[in-house]
Enzyme design. Structure first.
Site, PDB file in Angstrom:
ATOM      1  N   ASP A 169      58.007  21.148 -95.333  1.00 35.38           N
ATOM      2  CA  ASP A 169      57.753  19.904 -94.604  1.00 35.38           C
ATOM      3  C   ASP A 169      58.679  18.785 -95.093  1.00 35.38           C
ATOM      4  O   ASP A 169      59.055  18.749 -96.265  1.00 35.38           O
ATOM      5  CB  ASP A 169      56.276  19.502 -94.789  1.00 35.38           C
ATOM      6  N   LEU A 201      62.945  41.763-101.704  1.00 33.99           N
ATOM      7  CA  LEU A 201      62.150  40.593-101.310  1.00 33.99           C
ATOM      8  C   LEU A 201      61.616  40.839 -99.900  1.00 33.99           C
ATOM      9  O   LEU A 201      62.356  41.254 -99.013  1.00 33.99           O
ATOM     10  CB  LEU A 201      63.018  39.327-101.309  1.00 33.99           C
ATOM     11  N   HIS A 232      66.360  19.130 -89.580  1.00 31.91           N
ATOM     12  CA  HIS A 232      66.017  20.549 -89.420  1.00 31.91           C
ATOM     13  C   HIS A 232      67.198  21.435 -89.791  1.00 31.91           C
ATOM     14  O   HIS A 232      67.033  22.486 -90.400  1.00 31.91           O
ATOM     15  CB  HIS A 232      65.553  20.832 -87.989  1.00 31.91           C
TER      16      HIS A 232
HETATM   17  C1  IPE Z   1      53.416  21.965 -90.986  1.00 32.13           C
HETATM   18  O1  IPE Z   1      54.065  20.749 -90.953  1.00 32.13           O
HETATM   19  C2  IPE Z   1      54.178  22.972 -90.197  1.00 32.13           C
HETATM   20  C3  IPE Z   1      55.467  23.383 -90.761  1.00 32.13           C
HETATM   21  C4  IPE Z   1      55.988  22.974 -91.883  1.00 32.13           C
HETATM   22  C5  IPE Z   1      56.194  24.345 -89.973  1.00 32.13           C
HETATM   23  P1  IPE Z   1      53.671  19.590 -89.901  1.00 32.13           P
HETATM   24  O2  IPE Z   1      54.603  18.471 -90.156  1.00 32.13           O
HETATM   25  O3  IPE Z   1      53.652  20.146 -88.529  1.00 32.13           O
HETATM   26  O4  IPE Z   1      52.185  19.260 -90.338  1.00 32.13           O
HETATM   27  P2  IPE Z   1      51.327  17.929 -90.118  1.00 32.13           P
HETATM   28  O5  IPE Z   1      51.386  17.596 -88.661  1.00 32.13           O
HETATM   29  O6  IPE Z   1      51.938  16.849 -90.949  1.00 32.13           O
HETATM   30  O7  IPE Z   1      49.960  18.289 -90.604  1.00 32.13           O
HETATM   31  C1  IPE Z   2      59.024  20.387 -91.160  1.00 29.61           C
HETATM   32  O1  IPE Z   2      59.515  19.109 -91.134  1.00 29.61           O
HETATM   33  C2  IPE Z   2      59.622  21.256 -90.070  1.00 29.61           C
HETATM   34  C3  IPE Z   2      58.678  21.593 -88.998  1.00 29.61           C
HETATM   35  C4  IPE Z   2      57.431  21.249 -88.943  1.00 29.61           C
HETATM   36  C5  IPE Z   2      59.200  22.380 -87.898  1.00 29.61           C
HETATM   37  P1  IPE Z   2      58.928  17.998 -90.145  1.00 29.61           P
HETATM   38  O2  IPE Z   2      59.687  18.056 -88.872  1.00 29.61           O
HETATM   39  O3  IPE Z   2      57.465  18.121 -90.017  1.00 29.61           O
HETATM   40  O4  IPE Z   2      59.321  16.709 -90.947  1.00 29.61           O
HETATM   41  P2  IPE Z   2      58.446  15.394 -91.134  1.00 29.61           P
HETATM   42  O5  IPE Z   2      57.126  15.812 -91.690  1.00 29.61           O
HETATM   43  O6  IPE Z   2      58.322  14.761 -89.780  1.00 29.61           O
HETATM   44  O7  IPE Z   2      59.230  14.574 -92.095  1.00 29.61           O
HETATM   45 MG    MG Z   3      55.897  17.295 -91.030  1.00 32.34          MG
END
Ligand code: IPE
Ligand code: IPE
Ligand code: MG
Length: 236
Positions: free
Chosen positions: A18, A129, A35
């Site tokens: 995240d 792995l 990303h």
């Molecule tokens: C969880 O992150 C999903 C992934 C890392 C793929 P999100 O950014 O979607 O989660 P919330 O919305 O903060 O809970």
């Molecule tokens: C995690 O990073 C990737 C996915 C959930 C696909 P985020 O896109 O949730 O990044 P933040 O949380 O908005 O910073």
């Molecule tokens: Mg996120």
């Protein structure tokens, strides 16, 4: 930087990757570049995992709730995942990485489904792995699907139908929640939350989390090891 722990290759580490969007926003960049940087971090961590004592690595790449994001971001994520699978397959084969994608397939586009099938087939013999990528994944849906597939519902049968138990669950990006990731498998997982945004995570951060894991006492509901109960431990 190998770690000299016993049982090292049996460790199952789950990572909620995240913070890509905030990493990008903090640099005045569009989220998609976050990303893209996140894919590089995934590459680094996969490469570092075997020497860090990780035998199974489950990476949360796209949750079933992430469909709620703007279509352009979802589309970019799908393309990045397909490109990752296409570009990394040869390297996975060379490094003994078996790649598997968990989650729903029926909502993914044909190109991504093809990339998944090819990567899984090509890497099936990998035994250094076991890399599991969670795409269109919801732990609640996974539990429901596994339960529905059982002729008779029991805890043991469901345990066998679910994935391997998670030993160490890491979430980057500063949030302290599971967001529907590996809820059954993480029943006794050690949790490590870090403020590091995913694109800044790397092999040494993984090693740091694994070290923290090895410093913890897992009790599984039993009593602690004897020294904690010595009387003098309660005097002050
Ligand atoms: C969880 O992150 C999903 C992934 C890392 C793929 P999100 O950014 O979607 O989660 P919330 O919305 O903060 O809970
Ligand atoms: C995690 O990073 C990737 C996915 C959930 C696909 P985020 O896109 O949730 O990044 P933040 O949380 O908005 O910073
Ligand atoms: Mg996120």
């Amino acid at each position: 930087m190998p770690i000299d722990f016993k049982l090292q290759s049996t460790l199952h580490v789950g990572i909620i990757m995240d913070g890509n969007g905030r990493w990008a926003a903090g640099r005045g960049l569009p989220r998609i570049l976050g990303h893209r940087a996140g894919v590089e971090a995934a590459r680094r961590v996969v490469e570092a995992a075997p020497d860090a004592g990780v035998g199974i690595l489950t990476l949360f790449a796209f949750s079933s709730d992430n469909w709620r994001r703007p279509p352009a971001e979802v589309d970019a994520l799908m393309r990045l995942m397909a490109a990752y699978l296409e570009n990394e397959t040869a390297r996975c084969v060379a490094r003994g990485v078996r790649l598997e994608v968990i989650g729903r397939r029926d909502r993914l586009d044909a190109k991504l489904c093809r990339a998944i099938a090819q990567a899984e087939a090509a890497t099936a013999a990998g035994n250094r792995l076991w890399l599991r990528m969670a795409v269109d994944y919801s732990a609640r849906d996974a539990i429901l699907a596994a339960a529905r597939g059982l002729p008779e519902l029991s805890r043991d049968a469901l345990e066998r139908a679910m994935g391997p138990p998670v030993d160490l669950l890491i979430r980057t990006g500063g949030e302290r929640r599971l967001s529907d990731f590996q809820l059954w498998e993480s029943a006794y997982a050690e949790l490590v939350f870090t403020r590091t945004m995913w694109p800044d995570f790397d092999g040494s951060a993984l090693v740091g989390a694994v070290r923290e894991f090895h410093g913890r006492e897992r009790r599984f509901g039993a009593v602690p090891q004897a020294p904690v109960y010595r009387q003098e431990a309660w005097l002050d």
